[in-house]
Design a protein around this motif. Structure first.
Motif, short mmCIF file in Angstrom:
data_model
loop_
_atom_site.label_atom_id
_atom_site.label_comp_id
_atom_site.label_asym_id
_atom_site.label_seq_id
_atom_site.Cartn_x
_atom_site.Cartn_y
_atom_site.Cartn_z
N SER A 115 -40.80 14.42 -12.54
CA SER A 115 -41.85 13.43 -12.25
C SER A 115 -41.23 12.09 -11.88
O SER A 115 -41.73 11.40 -10.99
CB SER A 115 -42.76 13.25 -13.46
OG SER A 115 -43.43 14.44 -13.76
N ARG A 116 -40.16 11.74 -12.54
CA ARG A 116 -39.47 10.48 -12.22
C ARG A 116 -38.88 10.54 -10.81
O ARG A 116 -38.94 9.57 -10.06
CB ARG A 116 -38.37 10.22 -13.24
CG ARG A 116 -37.61 8.95 -13.02
CD ARG A 116 -38.49 7.75 -13.30
NE ARG A 116 -37.75 6.53 -13.16
CZ ARG A 116 -37.98 5.63 -12.21
NH1 ARG A 116 -38.94 5.82 -11.33
NH2 ARG A 116 -37.27 4.55 -12.13
N GLU B 252 -49.65 9.26 -0.43
CA GLU B 252 -49.30 8.03 -1.13
C GLU B 252 -48.69 6.99 -0.19
O GLU B 252 -49.01 5.81 -0.28
CB GLU B 252 -48.34 8.36 -2.27
CG GLU B 252 -48.07 7.23 -3.21
CD GLU B 252 -47.15 7.65 -4.32
OE1 GLU B 252 -45.95 7.90 -4.03
OE2 GLU B 252 -47.61 7.75 -5.46
N TYR C 178 -40.05 12.34 -8.33
CA TYR C 178 -41.16 12.29 -7.37
C TYR C 178 -41.60 10.85 -7.14
O TYR C 178 -41.99 10.50 -6.02
CB TYR C 178 -42.34 13.11 -7.85
CG TYR C 178 -42.06 14.58 -8.06
CD1 TYR C 178 -41.07 15.24 -7.34
CD2 TYR C 178 -42.76 15.31 -9.00
CE1 TYR C 178 -40.80 16.57 -7.54
CE2 TYR C 178 -42.51 16.66 -9.21
CZ TYR C 178 -41.52 17.27 -8.48
OH TYR C 178 -41.26 18.60 -8.69
N ARG C 179 -41.54 10.02 -8.16
CA ARG C 179 -41.92 8.61 -8.00
C ARG C 179 -40.97 7.90 -7.06
O ARG C 179 -41.34 6.90 -6.44
CB ARG C 179 -41.96 7.91 -9.36
CG ARG C 179 -43.07 8.42 -10.25
CD ARG C 179 -43.00 7.75 -11.62
NE ARG C 179 -43.82 8.44 -12.58
CZ ARG C 179 -45.08 8.15 -12.83
NH1 ARG C 179 -45.66 7.19 -12.15
NH2 ARG C 179 -45.75 8.83 -13.73
N GLU C 180 -39.74 8.40 -6.98
CA GLU C 180 -38.75 7.83 -6.05
C GLU C 180 -38.75 8.55 -4.71
O GLU C 180 -37.85 8.35 -3.89
CB GLU C 180 -37.35 7.92 -6.68
CG GLU C 180 -37.20 7.16 -7.97
CD GLU C 180 -37.32 5.66 -7.77
OE1 GLU C 180 -36.88 5.16 -6.72
OE2 GLU C 180 -37.86 5.01 -8.68
N ARG C 181 -39.72 9.47 -4.51
CA ARG C 181 -39.87 10.25 -3.27
C ARG C 181 -38.66 11.16 -3.04
O ARG C 181 -38.16 11.31 -1.93
CB ARG C 181 -40.14 9.34 -2.08
CG ARG C 181 -41.39 8.50 -2.28
CD ARG C 181 -41.67 7.58 -1.13
NE ARG C 181 -42.01 8.27 0.09
CZ ARG C 181 -43.21 8.77 0.39
NH1 ARG C 181 -44.18 8.68 -0.47
NH2 ARG C 181 -43.43 9.34 1.56
N TYR D 188 -39.25 5.73 -18.47
CA TYR D 188 -39.88 5.16 -17.28
C TYR D 188 -40.82 4.04 -17.74
O TYR D 188 -41.63 4.23 -18.64
CB TYR D 188 -40.67 6.22 -16.53
CG TYR D 188 -41.52 5.65 -15.41
CD1 TYR D 188 -40.92 5.12 -14.27
CD2 TYR D 188 -42.90 5.64 -15.50
CE1 TYR D 188 -41.69 4.60 -13.25
CE2 TYR D 188 -43.67 5.13 -14.48
CZ TYR D 188 -43.07 4.60 -13.36
OH TYR D 188 -43.83 4.07 -12.35
N PRO E 8 -43.82 1.92 -16.60
CA PRO E 8 -44.84 1.77 -15.56
C PRO E 8 -45.01 0.31 -15.16
O PRO E 8 -44.80 -0.59 -15.99
CB PRO E 8 -46.12 2.30 -16.22
CG PRO E 8 -45.67 3.09 -17.40
CD PRO E 8 -44.36 2.49 -17.81
N LEU F 84 -47.07 13.09 -1.61
CA LEU F 84 -46.18 12.00 -1.20
C LEU F 84 -46.59 11.43 0.16
O LEU F 84 -46.49 10.23 0.39
CB LEU F 84 -44.73 12.48 -1.18
CG LEU F 84 -44.12 12.83 -2.55
CD1 LEU F 84 -42.72 13.38 -2.37
CD2 LEU F 84 -44.13 11.63 -3.47
#
Length: 192
Positions: free
Chosen positions: A81-82, A113, A84-87, A66, A68, A110
């Motif tokens: 975690s990756r 955010e 979750y960053r993409e919802r 990933y 940042p 989420l």
């Protein structure tokens, strides 16, 4: 002569050990000597024994690269975690109190955010305890008022998992072709 042949066999064993893979094969040699009455070596042979180790699945969470924002280098983070960053969430465990708290905390994060961004929930749930499952269900229904929540059944959604998979936004609920929903009827004829 004996030293040269033992050394060459040892090198061959090490080469075979490296070429086959150190995690699955261990190679070693065992010399066997035949001697006469005056302690003179008549014949010398070395046998190569190979012991195979069972191949195991990785027991840790897969790591993915990933990068940042604003960074020149990528770092490795766990795949969840990756996602979750993409919802995107994968819910693949029996939902008890601790799992429900994890799901709720991630959904609340989420929502904080990005209050209007869509969220995707992928289910492969063998079941759930009633009260924690209803807590997740209530939060999903509350979040549907301001954002789209798409739900997908990946394999099996039984009991409360079937209810949660059906809790997504209308038109955004789906199931894979070979997935199954299982809803049991209790003793009184009421279904979950």
């Amino acid at each position: 002569m004996r030293l040269v042949s033992s050394l060459s066999l040892l090198c061959a064993a090490i080469f075979q050990h490296v070429m086959i893979g150190s995690s699955s094969v261990a190679a070693f040699s065992m010399p066997q000597h035949a001697t006469t009455s005056n302690s003179r070596v008549v014949s010398s042979s070395t046998q190569l024994y190979v012991k195979r180790q069972p191949i195991k699945m990785p027991s840790t969470t897969p790591m993915v690269p990933y990068k940042p924002p604003g960074s020149d280098y990528a770092q490795f983070i766990d795949i969840y975690s990756r996602m979750y960053r993409e919802r995107t969430m994968l819910i693949g465990k029996f939902i008890d109190e601790s799992e429900a708290n994890n799901i709720i905390s991630i959904l609340l994060y989420l929502r904080k955010e990005d209050p209007e961004g869509p969220i995707s929930l992928y289910f492969n749930v063998p079941g759930a305890i009633m009260r924690p499952g209803l807590a997740v269900y209530d939060l999903i229904n509350q979040m549907k008022q301001t954002m789209e929540i798409s739900t997908v059944n990946l394999g099996l959604c039984s009991g409360m998992g079937a209810l949660l998979a059906g809790a997504g936004t209308k038109g955004k609920r789906s199931a894979m072709p070979n997935s199954r929903f299982f809803v049991a009827t209790d003793w009184y004829g009421y279904s979950l």
